[in-house]
Design a protein around this motif. Structure first.
Motif, mmCIF file in Angstrom:
data_model
loop_
_atom_site.group_PDB
_atom_site.id
_atom_site.type_symbol
_atom_site.label_atom_id
_atom_site.label_comp_id
_atom_site.label_asym_id
_atom_site.label_seq_id
_atom_site.Cartn_x
_atom_site.Cartn_y
_atom_site.Cartn_z
ATOM 1 N N ASP A 195 18.924 2.357 -0.688
ATOM 2 C CA ASP A 195 19.604 1.459 -1.405
ATOM 3 C C ASP A 195 19.634 -0.061 -0.530
ATOM 4 O O ASP A 195 20.733 -0.878 -0.914
ATOM 5 C CB ASP A 195 20.689 1.643 -1.981
ATOM 6 C CG ASP A 195 22.110 2.029 -0.941
ATOM 7 O OD1 ASP A 195 21.589 2.033 0.153
ATOM 8 O OD2 ASP A 195 23.027 2.188 -1.392
ATOM 9 N N GLU A 196 18.881 -0.038 0.427
ATOM 10 C CA GLU A 196 19.174 -1.089 1.440
ATOM 11 C C GLU A 196 17.538 -1.729 1.831
ATOM 12 O O GLU A 196 16.770 -0.738 2.266
ATOM 13 C CB GLU A 196 19.944 -0.721 2.753
ATOM 14 C CG GLU A 196 21.253 -0.367 2.473
ATOM 15 C CD GLU A 196 22.038 -0.365 3.800
ATOM 16 O OE1 GLU A 196 21.529 -0.268 4.735
ATOM 17 O OE2 GLU A 196 23.375 0.230 3.325
ATOM 18 N N VAL A 197 17.434 -3.013 1.738
ATOM 19 C CA VAL A 197 16.115 -3.447 2.042
ATOM 20 C C VAL A 197 16.280 -4.484 2.929
ATOM 21 O O VAL A 197 17.160 -5.554 3.099
ATOM 22 C CB VAL A 197 15.465 -4.185 0.803
ATOM 23 C CG1 VAL A 197 14.600 -5.027 1.096
ATOM 24 C CG2 VAL A 197 15.261 -3.027 -0.162
ATOM 25 N N ASP A 198 15.226 -4.580 3.971
ATOM 26 C CA ASP A 198 15.095 -5.765 4.889
ATOM 27 C C ASP A 198 14.021 -6.702 4.696
ATOM 28 O O ASP A 198 13.010 -5.972 4.096
ATOM 29 C CB ASP A 198 14.685 -5.015 6.266
ATOM 30 C CG ASP A 198 15.981 -4.285 6.902
ATOM 31 O OD1 ASP A 198 17.126 -4.972 6.977
ATOM 32 O OD2 ASP A 198 15.669 -3.403 7.779
ATOM 33 N N ILE A 199 14.173 -7.995 4.477
ATOM 34 C CA ILE A 199 13.335 -9.018 4.270
ATOM 35 C C ILE A 199 13.064 -9.685 5.637
ATOM 36 O O ILE A 199 13.848 -10.363 6.216
ATOM 37 C CB ILE A 199 13.794 -9.971 3.207
ATOM 38 C CG1 ILE A 199 13.941 -8.962 1.872
ATOM 39 C CG2 ILE A 199 12.912 -10.911 2.820
ATOM 40 C CD1 ILE A 199 14.390 -9.666 0.624
ATOM 41 N N THR B 59 0.884 -1.255 0.182
ATOM 42 C CA THR B 59 -0.051 -0.054 0.012
ATOM 43 C C THR B 59 0.907 1.159 -0.045
ATOM 44 O O THR B 59 0.299 2.392 -0.559
ATOM 45 C CB THR B 59 -0.997 -0.074 1.563
ATOM 46 O OG1 THR B 59 -0.112 -0.131 2.436
ATOM 47 C CG2 THR B 59 -2.088 -1.217 1.111
ATOM 48 N N GLN B 60 2.249 1.069 0.412
ATOM 49 C CA GLN B 60 2.898 2.080 0.302
ATOM 50 C C GLN B 60 3.804 2.304 -0.931
ATOM 51 O O GLN B 60 4.711 3.112 -0.891
ATOM 52 C CB GLN B 60 4.017 2.111 1.778
ATOM 53 C CG GLN B 60 3.238 2.283 2.816
ATOM 54 C CD GLN B 60 4.219 2.371 3.865
ATOM 55 O OE1 GLN B 60 5.206 3.034 4.008
ATOM 56 N NE2 GLN B 60 3.988 1.414 4.981
ATOM 57 N N GLY B 61 3.277 1.919 -1.866
ATOM 58 C CA GLY B 61 4.052 2.029 -3.317
ATOM 59 C C GLY B 61 5.302 1.145 -3.377
ATOM 60 O O GLY B 61 5.477 -0.100 -2.774
ATOM 61 N N ASN B 62 6.278 1.722 -3.853
ATOM 62 C CA ASN B 62 7.648 1.111 -3.837
ATOM 63 C C ASN B 62 8.376 1.044 -2.817
ATOM 64 O O ASN B 62 9.718 0.645 -2.785
ATOM 65 C CB ASN B 62 8.426 1.520 -4.907
ATOM 66 C CG ASN B 62 8.884 2.749 -4.990
ATOM 67 O OD1 ASN B 62 8.681 3.585 -3.976
ATOM 68 N ND2 ASN B 62 9.923 3.368 -5.843
ATOM 69 N N LYS B 63 7.904 1.401 -1.694
ATOM 70 C CA LYS B 63 8.596 1.375 -0.287
ATOM 71 C C LYS B 63 8.681 0.056 0.521
ATOM 72 O O LYS B 63 9.568 -0.418 1.361
ATOM 73 C CB LYS B 63 8.198 2.559 0.583
ATOM 74 C CG LYS B 63 8.652 3.772 0.145
ATOM 75 C CD LYS B 63 7.590 4.947 0.722
ATOM 76 C CE LYS B 63 8.180 4.749 2.376
ATOM 77 N NZ LYS B 63 7.532 5.833 3.095
ATOM 78 N N ILE C 23 9.588 -19.802 -0.343
ATOM 79 C CA ILE C 23 9.540 -19.263 0.979
ATOM 80 C C ILE C 23 8.802 -18.037 0.666
ATOM 81 O O ILE C 23 9.054 -17.104 -0.252
ATOM 82 C CB ILE C 23 10.582 -19.365 1.948
ATOM 83 C CG1 ILE C 23 10.163 -19.010 3.346
ATOM 84 C CG2 ILE C 23 11.730 -18.156 1.344
ATOM 85 C CD1 ILE C 23 11.408 -19.197 4.243
ATOM 86 N N ASN C 24 7.829 -17.597 1.656
ATOM 87 C CA ASN C 24 7.068 -16.261 1.450
ATOM 88 C C ASN C 24 7.867 -15.223 2.643
ATOM 89 O O ASN C 24 8.287 -15.431 3.487
ATOM 90 C CB ASN C 24 5.567 -16.235 1.766
ATOM 91 C CG ASN C 24 5.010 -17.091 0.683
ATOM 92 O OD1 ASN C 24 5.569 -17.435 -0.393
ATOM 93 N ND2 ASN C 24 4.084 -17.663 0.944
ATOM 94 N N GLY C 25 7.397 -13.843 2.228
ATOM 95 C CA GLY C 25 8.058 -12.959 3.304
ATOM 96 C C GLY C 25 7.562 -11.583 2.976
ATOM 97 O O GLY C 25 6.693 -11.462 1.948
ATOM 98 N N SER C 26 8.049 -10.619 3.738
ATOM 99 C CA SER C 26 7.659 -9.311 3.392
ATOM 100 C C SER C 26 9.032 -8.361 3.363
ATOM 101 O O SER C 26 9.859 -8.845 3.689
ATOM 102 C CB SER C 26 6.652 -8.624 4.517
ATOM 103 O OG SER C 26 7.521 -8.475 5.660
ATOM 104 N N TRP C 27 9.147 -7.404 2.404
ATOM 105 C CA TRP C 27 10.024 -6.538 2.214
ATOM 106 C C TRP C 27 9.845 -5.057 2.844
ATOM 107 O O TRP C 27 8.728 -4.678 2.459
ATOM 108 C CB TRP C 27 10.473 -6.847 1.059
ATOM 109 C CG TRP C 27 9.824 -6.193 -0.299
ATOM 110 C CD1 TRP C 27 8.776 -6.677 -0.873
ATOM 111 C CD2 TRP C 27 10.021 -4.726 -0.889
ATOM 112 N NE1 TRP C 27 8.206 -5.761 -1.763
ATOM 113 C CE2 TRP C 27 8.990 -4.786 -1.476
ATOM 114 C CE3 TRP C 27 10.866 -3.748 -0.492
ATOM 115 C CZ2 TRP C 27 8.676 -3.316 -2.302
ATOM 116 C CZ3 TRP C 27 10.667 -2.592 -1.197
ATOM 117 C CH2 TRP C 27 9.661 -2.432 -2.097
ATOM 118 N N SER C 28 10.939 -4.300 2.918
ATOM 119 C CA SER C 28 10.795 -2.878 2.802
ATOM 120 C C SER C 28 12.149 -1.968 3.051
ATOM 121 O O SER C 28 13.370 -2.926 3.305
ATOM 122 C CB SER C 28 10.095 -2.577 4.556
ATOM 123 O OG SER C 28 10.849 -2.867 5.306
#
Length: 197
Positions: A106-110, A54-58, A94-99
């Motif tokens: 330039d850094e993403v947590d999964i 819902t927060q777009g590409n974030k 495996i499923n998860g979420s990212w942000s």
């Protein structure tokens, strides 16, 4: 104070706008899959499928899937004394979420949900290398295949739990011309965006 707040807000907006667009499927070159019980070689091709929330590409959801190939030398069975070699083709996901990390473009947590980890070993993907195997009667081959499937599923499930954990952080992400470069667990990886169907 209001001017300072406006500057901070403006900086955050610019940061979000510069964040690489991750939505879509990204395929990595083959990687070694280490510590598979008994296997003398194993490799995997991983696909990261990002969906925006819902927060777009974030932020959003992610599915990591793998195409696995492995080989193992088996010492033999009670009715087959000589050793033989098995090869297997398997899939896992495996499923998860990212942000994106706060204030970082330039850094993403999964976050992975390990309860969704699935491993599928197709009996048709199990093969035996010794020629005399092909001369065995079909019920014997079926029994041998069923045993191999069960063994491979357990071995791969155990090794994939720590393997997928490396994807909890993507560092230094760069996306250009359908290529994503990032650092995963201190290793540089390159992914190619799959064309949309």
């Amino acid at each position: 104070m209001m001017a300072a707040a406006a500057i901070v807000a403006g900086t955050a907006l610019v940061s979000c706008e510069k964040a690489p667009e991750l939505s879509g499927s990204w395929t990595c070159a083959p990687q070694h899959l280490n510590n598979v019980n008994g296997a003398f070689t194993a490799s995997t091709i991983d696909v990261l499928n990002f969906s925006n929330g819902t927060q777009g590409n974030k932020s959003g959801s992610v599915v990591i899937s793998s195409m696995i190939s492995a080989q193992q030398t088996v010492s033999g069975t009670p009715d087959l004394i000589e050793p033989y070699q098995e090869t297997v083709a398997a899939t896992a996901s495996i499923n998860g979420s990212w942000s994106y990390r706060e204030d970082d473009d330039d850094e993403v947590d999964i976050i992975l949900d390990f309860s969704t980890l699935k491993v599928n070993v197709d009996p048709a993907g199990v093969a035996f290398s010794q020629n005399y195997i092909t001369g065995r009667e079909q019920p014997q081959l079926d029994s041998l295949t069923a045993s191999a499937v069960s063994r491979w599923q357990q071995s791969l499930y155990e090794v994939l739990k720590p393997y997928y954990s490396k994807y909890v952080r993507l560092d230094d992400i760069e996306v250009k011309n359908g290529i994503m470069r990032t650092e995963v667990n201190d290793v540089d990886l390159t992914f190619t965006r799959e064309a949309e169907q």
